[in-house]
Motif scaffolding. Structure first.
Motif, PDB file in Angstrom:
ATOM      1  N   PHE A   1       0.259  70.935  71.658  1.00 32.37           N
ATOM      2  CA  PHE A   1       0.800  71.701  72.792  1.00 32.37           C
ATOM      3  C   PHE A   1       0.917  73.185  72.406  1.00 32.37           C
ATOM      4  CE2 PHE A   1       2.030  67.452  73.961  1.00 32.37           C
ATOM      5  CZ  PHE A   1       1.940  67.454  75.353  1.00 32.37           C
ATOM      6  N   VAL A   2       1.004  74.020  73.428  1.00 31.97           N
ATOM      7  CA  VAL A   2       1.177  75.462  73.218  1.00 31.97           C
ATOM      8  C   VAL A   2       2.454  75.883  73.926  1.00 31.97           C
ATOM      9  CG1 VAL A   2       0.166  77.754  73.643  1.00 31.97           C
ATOM     10  CG2 VAL A   2      -1.327  75.780  73.323  1.00 31.97           C
ATOM     11  N   SER A   3       3.264  76.720  73.273  1.00 32.63           N
ATOM     12  CA  SER A   3       4.427  77.262  73.988  1.00 32.63           C
ATOM     13  C   SER A   3       4.175  78.736  74.280  1.00 32.63           C
ATOM     14  CB  SER A   3       5.699  77.077  73.175  1.00 32.63           C
ATOM     15  OG  SER A   3       5.521  77.552  71.871  1.00 32.63           O
ATOM     16  N   VAL A   4       4.385  79.106  75.519  1.00 30.73           N
ATOM     17  CA  VAL A   4       4.256  80.516  75.903  1.00 30.73           C
ATOM     18  C   VAL A   4       5.676  81.021  76.143  1.00 30.73           C
ATOM     19  CG1 VAL A   4       3.245  82.163  77.528  1.00 30.73           C
ATOM     20  CG2 VAL A   4       2.044  80.017  77.012  1.00 30.73           C
ATOM     21  N   TYR A   5       6.113  81.886  75.269  1.00 29.19           N
ATOM     22  CA  TYR A   5       7.504  82.363  75.329  1.00 29.19           C
ATOM     23  C   TYR A   5       7.559  83.649  76.154  1.00 29.19           C
ATOM     24  CZ  TYR A   5      11.998  84.181  73.777  1.00 29.19           C
ATOM     25  OH  TYR A   5      13.271  84.680  73.752  1.00 29.19           O
ATOM     26  N   ILE A   6       8.544  83.699  77.070  1.00 27.92           N
ATOM     27  CA  ILE A   6       8.689  84.889  77.924  1.00 27.92           C
ATOM     28  C   ILE A   6      10.152  85.308  77.894  1.00 27.92           C
ATOM     29  CG2 ILE A   6       8.346  85.823  80.265  1.00 27.92           C
ATOM     30  CD1 ILE A   6       6.867  83.025  80.744  1.00 27.92           C
ATOM     31  N   GLN A   7      10.376  86.598  77.630  1.00 25.84           N
ATOM     32  CA  GLN A   7      11.757  87.071  77.676  1.00 25.84           C
ATOM     33  C   GLN A   7      11.840  88.294  78.569  1.00 25.84           C
ATOM     34  OE1 GLN A   7      13.400  89.454  74.808  1.00 25.84           O
ATOM     35  NE2 GLN A   7      15.490  88.892  75.360  1.00 25.84           N
ATOM     36  N   LYS A   8      12.870  88.300  79.416  1.00 27.84           N
ATOM     37  CA  LYS A   8      13.080  89.484  80.253  1.00 27.84           C
ATOM     38  C   LYS A   8      14.580  89.614  80.501  1.00 27.84           C
ATOM     39  CE  LYS A   8      11.548  91.837  84.325  1.00 27.84           C
ATOM     40  NZ  LYS A   8      10.998  91.764  85.664  1.00 27.84           N
TER      41      LYS A   8
ATOM     42  N   LEU B   1       1.728  88.868  81.934  1.00 25.01           N
ATOM     43  CA  LEU B   1       3.187  88.684  82.007  1.00 25.01           C
ATOM     44  C   LEU B   1       3.884  90.017  81.734  1.00 25.01           C
ATOM     45  CD1 LEU B   1       3.562  85.271  80.128  1.00 25.01           C
ATOM     46  CD2 LEU B   1       4.285  85.722  82.481  1.00 25.01           C
ATOM     47  N   LYS B   2       3.332  90.765  80.789  1.00 25.64           N
ATOM     48  CA  LYS B   2       3.950  92.059  80.461  1.00 25.64           C
ATOM     49  C   LYS B   2       3.591  93.109  81.519  1.00 25.64           C
ATOM     50  CE  LYS B   2       4.069  91.476  75.453  1.00 25.64           C
ATOM     51  NZ  LYS B   2       3.352  91.718  74.217  1.00 25.64           N
ATOM     52  N   ALA B   3       2.318  93.161  81.872  1.00 20.47           N
ATOM     53  CA  ALA B   3       1.858  94.239  82.767  1.00 20.47           C
ATOM     54  C   ALA B   3       2.300  94.031  84.216  1.00 20.47           C
ATOM     55  CB  ALA B   3       0.336  94.334  82.703  1.00 20.47           C
TER      56      ALA B   3
ATOM     57  N   ALA C   1       7.626  91.593  81.718  1.00 16.87           N
ATOM     58  CA  ALA C   1       8.374  90.845  80.703  1.00 16.87           C
ATOM     59  C   ALA C   1       8.620  91.767  79.509  1.00 16.87           C
ATOM     60  CB  ALA C   1       7.567  89.628  80.272  1.00 16.87           C
ATOM     61  N   ASP C   2       9.824  91.668  78.897  1.00 16.56           N
ATOM     62  CA  ASP C   2      10.113  92.499  77.719  1.00 16.56           C
ATOM     63  C   ASP C   2       9.381  91.950  76.500  1.00 16.56           C
ATOM     64  OD1 ASP C   2      11.953  94.351  78.916  1.00 16.56           O
ATOM     65  OD2 ASP C   2      13.277  92.617  79.158  1.00 16.56           O
ATOM     66  N   GLU C   3       9.184  90.654  76.521  1.00 17.31           N
ATOM     67  CA  GLU C   3       8.531  90.017  75.383  1.00 17.31           C
ATOM     68  C   GLU C   3       7.702  88.854  75.913  1.00 17.31           C
ATOM     69  OE1 GLU C   3       7.634  90.024  72.078  1.00 17.31           O
ATOM     70  OE2 GLU C   3       9.669  89.890  71.241  1.00 17.31           O
ATOM     71  N   ALA C   4       6.534  88.683  75.384  1.00 18.79           N
ATOM     72  CA  ALA C   4       5.717  87.505  75.744  1.00 18.79           C
ATOM     73  C   ALA C   4       4.747  87.231  74.605  1.00 18.79           C
ATOM     74  CB  ALA C   4       4.957  87.751  77.052  1.00 18.79           C
ATOM     75  N   TYR C   5       4.684  85.987  74.182  1.00 23.34           N
ATOM     76  CA  TYR C   5       3.678  85.596  73.182  1.00 23.34           C
ATOM     77  C   TYR C   5       3.475  84.092  73.257  1.00 23.34           C
ATOM     78  CZ  TYR C   5       7.822  84.343  70.379  1.00 23.34           C
ATOM     79  OH  TYR C   5       9.007  83.804  69.967  1.00 23.34           O
ATOM     80  N   TYR C   6       2.413  83.630  72.623  1.00 23.47           N
ATOM     81  CA  TYR C   6       2.201  82.185  72.625  1.00 23.47           C
ATOM     82  C   TYR C   6       1.999  81.673  71.213  1.00 23.47           C
ATOM     83  CZ  TYR C   6      -2.852  82.982  72.003  1.00 23.47           C
ATOM     84  OH  TYR C   6      -4.078  83.356  71.518  1.00 23.47           O
ATOM     85  N   GLU C   7       2.266  80.396  71.048  1.00 26.55           N
ATOM     86  CA  GLU C   7       2.110  79.772  69.740  1.00 26.55           C
ATOM     87  C   GLU C   7       1.489  78.393  69.935  1.00 26.55           C
ATOM     88  OE1 GLU C   7       5.085  79.865  65.929  1.00 26.55           O
ATOM     89  OE2 GLU C   7       5.932  79.928  67.923  1.00 26.55           O
ATOM     90  N   ARG C   8       0.441  78.101  69.176  1.00 22.11           N
ATOM     91  CA  ARG C   8      -0.148  76.758  69.225  1.00 22.11           C
ATOM     92  C   ARG C   8       0.543  75.869  68.205  1.00 22.11           C
ATOM     93  NH1 ARG C   8      -4.779  76.044  72.193  1.00 22.11           N
ATOM     94  NH2 ARG C   8      -5.757  77.972  72.909  1.00 22.11           N
TER      95      ARG C   8
END
Ligand code: ASP
Length: 481
Positions: free
Chosen positions: A329-336, A391-393, A397-404
């Motif tokens: 699975f992949v998690s896409v983290y978003i913070q705002k 997500l950022k543009a 979002a203040d922060e966005a990244y993904y992790e596999r």
């Protein structure tokens, strides 16, 4: 169909009772149970042992040993060669040899091999469109096997009759490779229970309203069995495969796990979501909807208890019925900041995933952040990079990244509903193993809880959880008496 007319006179008398008073079990055998003549002899013994086993659904011959090929896979290769204009006689020979070997070893003395050869000769001349041609080839795996098996049963003194989905009107949607049963098929198939001989019915395909053969998704003989069980209001749908039971955890991760006696359909569904692969749970739906118990049994050990899958809640002796896990699975983290005040933020986020054609699995949220969980195979790095950028543009979002590399562990059990402390036990078990929990989610129904960990710890985590909940010295304490 022939027998519909035969029984027509009796129908007015019988129609009152829902099942016309006929007791019938639908019994389905998978490919490994029918891979060769020895297996088919076991199948015969099993059917003969219970006079209620009247409708037998069969798969195509499966693998005889680990590096063998399933007949269905050979048929797909043959179909492909036909479509590409390079008909592969060698593959046809391998397929015919599989049937011939079964025929010879069962010492049959009928014209069934001639019919099988004739069938392939006709297919070779077929000008069907590719999607229907592939399905016609695929379907012939089960169709020919059903004919052979019916002949064998009859020869052994158990009168049996091959009935095709066409003859029985198993109507399906016109969607090759992914047929869906049409509601009207159930009424047609109801009559099967009136047949006096044992019915041998090929699994995996149906016919469209205009008579084209269309297959279900792979593994679809389970679907056929389930549809027939529903249609004839079977007392039980027995599904024979090659394991003694559905195990509480994967035998690939835990040494000799315990078997499950009874499982609710909801539990089964949750477990299969996270990697339990005994069935496509959708396959069981027609039987389950009608409240017909599904019994998973082993052809190679028919006296083993097996596992029952039932509608509604079941009384399980343990808190947890099963532990499943699935990696990749992949998690896409978003913070705002102040995300919780922004009306529509989640909707816009989900819209973005939809625009990119990515299916979303879970969305655990915090006050100012959210994690979108997706399956790794559903998005390339390029797509994920674009999602993060957007997500950022677009959503600021203040922060966005993904992790596999996320593994989801699912603990499932109706027994959790009235227990306190199960989450704590899971958390401390994983803590003892020094495994960090990256996310946690418990469904409102409390039938399952889900933990996310790094996939390299999967095996260790499952073994530790298995020992915690199913190890011998465990004693359960009911805290909410
Ligand atoms: N023979 C088909 C397959 O291999 C269907 C089945 O076995 O259920 O997918």
């Amino acid at each position: 169909m022939q027998f519909k007319k035969e029984f027509a006179i009796l129908l007015p008398l019988w129609k009152e009772s829902s099942k016309w008073g006929v007791k019938v079990k639908v019994i389905k055998f998978g490919g490994s149970s029918l891979a060769n003549s020895q297996q088919i002899k076991k199948v015969f013994q099993i059917v003969q042992a219970d006079s209620d086993r009247r409708i037998v659904v069969v798969s195509a011959p499966g693998k005889r040993h680990s590096d063998d090929e399933k007949v269905t896979d050979l048929l797909i290769q043959l179909a492909t060669s036909h479509i590409e204009g390079q008909y592969n006689e060698a593959i046809l020979e391998v397929i015919l040899e599989r049937y011939q070997e079964i025929y010879d070893e069962l010492q049959l003395n009928s014209d069934v091999m001639d019919k099988i050869r004739q069938h392939f000769a006709e297919l070779k001349e077929s000008t069907l469109e590719p999607a229907y041609l592939i399905d016609a080839y695929k379907a012939s795996g089960e169709d020919n096997n059903a004919k052979l098996i019916a002949d064998y049963f009859t020869k052994e003194g158990l009168p049996a009759k091959y009935i095709s989905p066409k003859e029985a009107n198993l109507f399906v949607s016109d969607t090759p490779g992914n047929a869906q049963v049409l509601e009207e098929a159930y009424k047609e198939l109801e009559y099967l229970q009136l047949e006096k001989d044992i019915i041998v019915f090929p699994g995996f395909f149906g016919v469209t309203k205009d008579g084209k053969v269309v297959t279900f998704s792979r593994g679809g003989s389970d679907i056929t069995g389930s549809i027939l069980a529903n249609a004839v209001s079977a007392e039980e749908y027995e599904n024979f495969t090659d394991v003694d039971a559905i195990f509480v955890a994967s035998p690939k991760l835990v040494h000799k796990p315990l078997g499950i006696d009874v499982l609710s359909y909801t539990e089964m569904r949750e477990l299969s979501y996270a990697g339990f692969s005994v069935f496509h749970t959708e396959a069981l739906l027609p039987a389950i909807k009608k409240g017909i118990p599904v019994h998973v049994c082993n052809t190679n050990n028919p006296s083993a208890k097996g596992t029952y899958i039932m509608k509604g809640k079941v009384n399980s002796p343990s808190i947890i019925s099963g532990i499943a896990s699935s990696s990749g699975f992949v998690s896409v983290y978003i913070q705002k900041y102040l995300m919780n005040h922004e009306i529509g933020f989640l909707r816009k986020t989900l819209q973005l995933f939809e625009d990119e054609g990515v299916s979303v699995e879970h969305i655990p949220t915090g006050i100012d952040d959210a994690t979108i969980i997706i399956r790794g195979e559903d998005a390339t790095d390029e797509v994920l990079d674009r999602i993060v950028y957007r997500l950022k543009a677009e959503l600021n979002a203040d922060e966005a990244y993904y992790e596999r590399g996320l593994c989801l562990i699912m603990l499932v059990g109706e027994g959790m509903v009235s227990m306190v402390g199960t989450t704590a036990r899971v958390a401390s078990t994983l803590a003892r193993e020094q495994i960090n929990i990256e996310l946690y989610n418990q469904g409102v129904s409390e039938v399952s809880m889900m933990f996310g960990i790094r996939e390299e710890y999967e095996q260790r985590a499952i073994q530790a959880l298995y020992d915690e909940f199913f190890g011998e010295e465990v004693e359960y304490e009911v805290l909410d008496k």
